[in-house]
Motif scaffolding. Structure first.
Motif, mmCIF file in Angstrom:
data_model
loop_
_atom_site.group_PDB
_atom_site.id
_atom_site.type_symbol
_atom_site.label_atom_id
_atom_site.label_comp_id
_atom_site.label_asym_id
_atom_site.label_seq_id
_atom_site.Cartn_x
_atom_site.Cartn_y
_atom_site.Cartn_z
ATOM 1 N N SER A 1 2.282 -20.769 3.228
ATOM 2 C CA SER A 1 1.034 -20.983 3.956
ATOM 3 C C SER A 1 1.358 -21.755 5.226
ATOM 4 O O SER A 1 2.430 -22.364 5.347
ATOM 5 C CB SER A 1 0.026 -21.761 3.112
ATOM 6 O OG SER A 1 0.459 -23.092 2.916
ATOM 7 N N VAL A 2 0.440 -21.730 6.172
ATOM 8 C CA VAL A 2 0.663 -22.426 7.439
ATOM 9 C C VAL A 2 0.838 -23.918 7.203
ATOM 10 O O VAL A 2 1.726 -24.560 7.789
ATOM 11 C CB VAL A 2 -0.516 -22.163 8.400
ATOM 12 C CG1 VAL A 2 -0.376 -23.016 9.660
ATOM 13 C CG2 VAL A 2 -0.583 -20.691 8.765
ATOM 14 N N GLN A 3 0.015 -24.483 6.331
ATOM 15 C CA GLN A 3 0.083 -25.921 6.066
ATOM 16 C C GLN A 3 1.408 -26.302 5.418
ATOM 17 O O GLN A 3 2.022 -27.313 5.781
ATOM 18 C CB GLN A 3 -1.093 -26.336 5.183
ATOM 19 C CG GLN A 3 -1.310 -27.835 5.112
ATOM 20 C CD GLN A 3 -2.576 -28.207 4.369
ATOM 21 O OE1 GLN A 3 -3.162 -27.384 3.667
ATOM 22 N NE2 GLN A 3 -3.010 -29.452 4.510
ATOM 23 N N ARG A 4 1.869 -25.501 4.452
ATOM 24 C CA ARG A 4 3.146 -25.809 3.790
ATOM 25 C C ARG A 4 4.319 -25.631 4.742
ATOM 26 O O ARG A 4 5.263 -26.422 4.734
ATOM 27 C CB ARG A 4 3.315 -24.911 2.564
ATOM 28 C CG ARG A 4 2.335 -25.215 1.436
ATOM 29 C CD ARG A 4 2.671 -24.412 0.205
ATOM 30 N NE ARG A 4 1.726 -24.663 -0.865
ATOM 31 C CZ ARG A 4 0.949 -23.744 -1.418
ATOM 32 N NH1 ARG A 4 1.018 -22.495 -1.011
ATOM 33 N NH2 ARG A 4 0.120 -24.053 -2.391
ATOM 34 N N LEU A 5 4.250 -24.583 5.574
ATOM 35 C CA LEU A 5 5.315 -24.361 6.545
ATOM 36 C C LEU A 5 5.370 -25.503 7.545
ATOM 37 O O LEU A 5 6.451 -25.989 7.904
ATOM 38 C CB LEU A 5 5.092 -23.035 7.266
ATOM 39 C CG LEU A 5 6.123 -22.655 8.344
ATOM 40 C CD1 LEU A 5 7.521 -22.554 7.746
ATOM 41 C CD2 LEU A 5 5.733 -21.347 9.033
ATOM 42 N N SER A 6 4.204 -25.974 7.977
ATOM 43 C CA SER A 6 4.149 -27.095 8.912
ATOM 44 C C SER A 6 4.760 -28.346 8.291
ATOM 45 O O SER A 6 5.551 -29.050 8.934
ATOM 46 C CB SER A 6 2.694 -27.359 9.316
ATOM 47 O OG SER A 6 2.593 -28.509 10.119
ATOM 48 N N ALA A 7 4.395 -28.638 7.040
ATOM 49 C CA ALA A 7 4.931 -29.825 6.368
ATOM 50 C C ALA A 7 6.445 -29.728 6.200
ATOM 51 O O ALA A 7 7.168 -30.718 6.374
ATOM 52 C CB ALA A 7 4.257 -30.000 5.013
#
Length: 697
Positions: free
Chosen positions: A208-214
């Motif tokens: 997900s975008v959020q997991r990739l960002s983290a």
């Protein structure tokens, strides 16, 4: 009289029609007013209020009276306002999640969603949770503070640990910033700290975008920690990944007090620098080939590459509100280049604000949203009128004059941005920097011409080489910026702590500024009305005379002669710091006999005589029994028996548990107004269930 009214009406219509091309700029403002109304209610709207925008849509089907355009605009105004109100309701429904109601200790298992960088303690946000304690509700996310060494844990790992969990912290005093509301919209149902070792399991997760960002942020943080000097590590991480956890308290205080804190937040300055550097580099490389320069639109190619680079920077930055706003604005600049349009305008800013408010209405209440949009709005509004003239003059001048024009531009930009953000800095933080322009005059060019270019190089070579050269060169500039901040705050009158002011005054200032800068007709001078109405709040509203913390361990007395004094400097540090911002105090000062002659204290409490009103602060049940018969107001950290009927006001442990922190304000006649944290908030989803149950009985 009829003729005067008709002439006035015709004048208003003429002014509105004259500024027809500015109407769209009011769209995010009206949308924000609807959101603000939602958050200021003390009751929670039912889902039926989602259909509020249908009311003005219904009236659009009918013909209008004499001023057809004005009638249509009036209906559209209400439509946008109603959409903001309903949008906030919908957002609350979409993010609603269980919240922990009381302190609990449990073994838990969760997936690491994000991890902050800190050399003393690390913050983890966990999702996909499982609890050994059956009484814990099905929380979506929790935030844990960890003091163990968990350097091997990365976002995406499945961890098991024993932790103490608490409900998210409530406001420090009635009307203060609501951290429970902030946690509610982030779906964080509990906060706490680990009390045991972690066991880790690597699992395959959906991307997900959020997991990739983290994940990317964690990789960047690790790279900087391993390859940069310790004294600049925190600053480098802040401008690369948006994580300020590695900054020391002294560095943070120096940057804030010197007016340079905006250099730490990934916002328009950083996005503009990164986008501009990528654009300039790609276009320069393309122009080296005559074939490409003469036959292909390398300028548009550079704009597209810049958009891709900015998207990557946004992803690594954690996608904060200020970063999102900056990304939208700079993206519009490059898209405008691609389609041969005007790059920067108030219309683009309004569109960016509207997008953020539609998807993240709660961001309206944050200092980040308010300060970033205020600064950019004022800059565009001023340069919209005078910018072209300065550019033409600078283009016609020689090298020395062009340098002077650049220096003037930096000074003017710093002045405008400082003036635009000062009201918000005072409201949220109770202070402002007087010499911020001086600090920015040197630090901003240094940031743009040295630190950010080498930071961008570090980003580019990070996946391919383990050299520290780029970070070292950027670090030399960072060291100089930190030195500038330290020197500026040591100058006389560098910054002032003056305390916060009522929200009504801030709203009046904001509306006055918007009204004056958006309209171009003579209607703009009506902005003075908003200032007068908002200014009245300064005289109507006063800071509380007494504050009593939710724990019962801390209280504050605000005396006209002695200033703000607290009962202890050992307990409730979080509350003390927020109270200091409210009153503009440098540091909390402990009550002593030398401070107040009308105050007597012993081992079990204090008695404070204020204008013939005796206020008792009781430390235990025994003291409250003694104070019950002699005090007018009794504040006790322990339960007070129901038989205690002599005081006019009794606030005990049960009141604090149900209603949160209390404030007491005395007027000139000696009457007392009592406010509570939960009383001000009312029946809202982020307020603890125990208080909402009282309201609904």
């Amino acid at each position: 009289m009829i003729g005067f009214r008709r002439n006035t009406e015709n004048w208003l219509v003429a002014c509105l029609l004259e500024d027809r091309n500015r109407w769209f700029l009011w769209t995010p403002v009206l949308f924000a007013v609807g959101i603000a109304l939602y958050f200021n209610l003390t009751w929670h709207p039912d889902p039926i209020w989602l259909f509020l925008p249908l009311i003005p849509l219904f009236f659009l089907l009918f013909p209008f009276l004499r001023h057809r355009q004005v009638s249509l605009v009036t209906i559209l105004v209400f439509l946008v306002f109603a959409s903001g109100f309903s949008g906030a309701i919908l957002r609350g429904i979409l993010v609603k999640a269980p919240v922990l109601d009381k302190k609990t200790v449990s073994n838990l298992t969760g997936t690491v969603l994000s991890k902050s960088a800190n050399d003393r303690k690390t913050r983890l946000v966990l999702e996909n949770l499982g609890f050994e304690e059956q009484a814990i509700p099905a929380l979506r996310k929790i935030r844990l503070t960890v003091r163990n060494d968990i350097s091997s844990i990365v976002p995406g790992d499945r961890v098991t640990v024993k932790a103490v969990l608490l409900p998210p912290p409530p406001p420090a005093y009635p009307g203060a910033y609501d951290f429970q509301r902030d946690a509610f919209f982030k779906q964080i149902g509990a906060v706490g700290y680990s009390i045991g070792p972690f066991t880790t399991e690597k699992v395959a997760l959906k991307v997900s975008v959020q997991r990739l960002s983290a994940f990317l942020r964690d990789r960047v943080n690790r790279y900087v920690i391993e390859n940069s000097a310790p004294e600049v590590t925190g600053f480098s991480i802040a401008i690369m990944s948006g994580d300020k956890g590695m900054l020391s308290k002294d560095q943070l205080d120096d940057m804030r007090n010197s007016g340079l804190a905006h250099l730490l937040a990934i916002s328009g300055l950083h996005m503009g620098m990164v986008g501009g550097l990528i654009f300039f580099t790609v276009r320069l490389l393309g122009s080296l080939s005559p074939r490409l320069a003469l036959n292909y639109p390398i300028k548009k190619w550079a704009a597209v590459v810049s958009l891709v680079g900015l998207a990557g920077y946004l992803l690594v930055s954690g996608m904060s509100v200020s970063a999102l706003r900056a990304f939208l604005m700079i993206s519009m600049v490059f898209l405008a280049i691609c389609f041969d349009r005007t790059a920067l305008s108030l219309r683009n800013l309004a569109f960016a604000a509207l997008l953020i408010l539609i998807f993240l209405p709660e961001s309206l209440l944050t200092a980040s949203f308010q300060m970033s949009f205020s600064a950019v709005f004022c800059l565009i509004a001023v340069y919209e009128k005078y910018g072209n003239h300065l550019i033409v003059k600078a283009g016609e001048a020689g090298p020395i004059k062009r340098g002077l024009y650049y220096l003037t531009g930096v000074i003017v930009t710093s002045l405008i941005a400082s003036a635009a953000t000062t009201p918000f800095a005072i409201y949220h933080f109770g202070q402002f920097s007087l010499l911020g322009v001086l600090a920015n005059l040197v630090a901003v060019p240094l940031m743009g011409l040295w630190v950010m270019p080498w930071t961008l190089v570090a980003f580019a070579i990070m996946p391919f080489a383990e050299t520290t050269l780029a970070l070292d060169l950027a670090g030399s500039g960072i060291t100089l910026i930190l030195w500038i901040a330290e020197q500026v705050i040591n100058l006389p009158a560098a910054f002032f702590k003056i305390g916060t002011y009522p929200s009504s005054f801030l709203v009046g200032l904001v509306l006055a500024g918007l009204w004056f800068l958006i309209w171009k007709s003579s209607l703009r001078w009506a902005a003075a009305i908003f200032i007068l109405v908002g200014g009245a709040g300064l005289f109507i509203t006063q800071a509380p005379d007494i504050l009593f913390a939710r724990s019962g361990n801390l209280y504050l007395i605000n005396d006209a002669q002695a200033g703000s004094l607290v009962s202890t400097i050992r307990a409730d540090r979080f509350e003390r710091e927020r109270w200091a911002l409210l009153y503009g105090a440098q540091k909390p000062k402990k009550i002593s006999k030398a401070d107040l002659g009308n105050l007597t204290c012993d081992a079990v409490g204090c008695l404070y005589n204020r204008e013939n009103t005796l206020i008792a602060f009781s430390e235990n049940r025994y003291a409250s029994e003694l104070d019950c018969n002699r005090s007018n107001i009794l504040l006790s950290r322990d339960p007070v028996p129901e038989s205690c009927a002599s005081p006019d006001i009794v606030i005990d442990r049960f009141d604090l548990w149900r209603k949160g922190a209390h404030s007491l304000s005395f007027n000139a006649a000696g009457d007392v107004t009592v406010q509570t944290v939960n009383g001000v908030r009312g029946d809202r989803p982020w307020v603890p269930v125990r208080y909402r149950e009282i309201l609904n009985r």
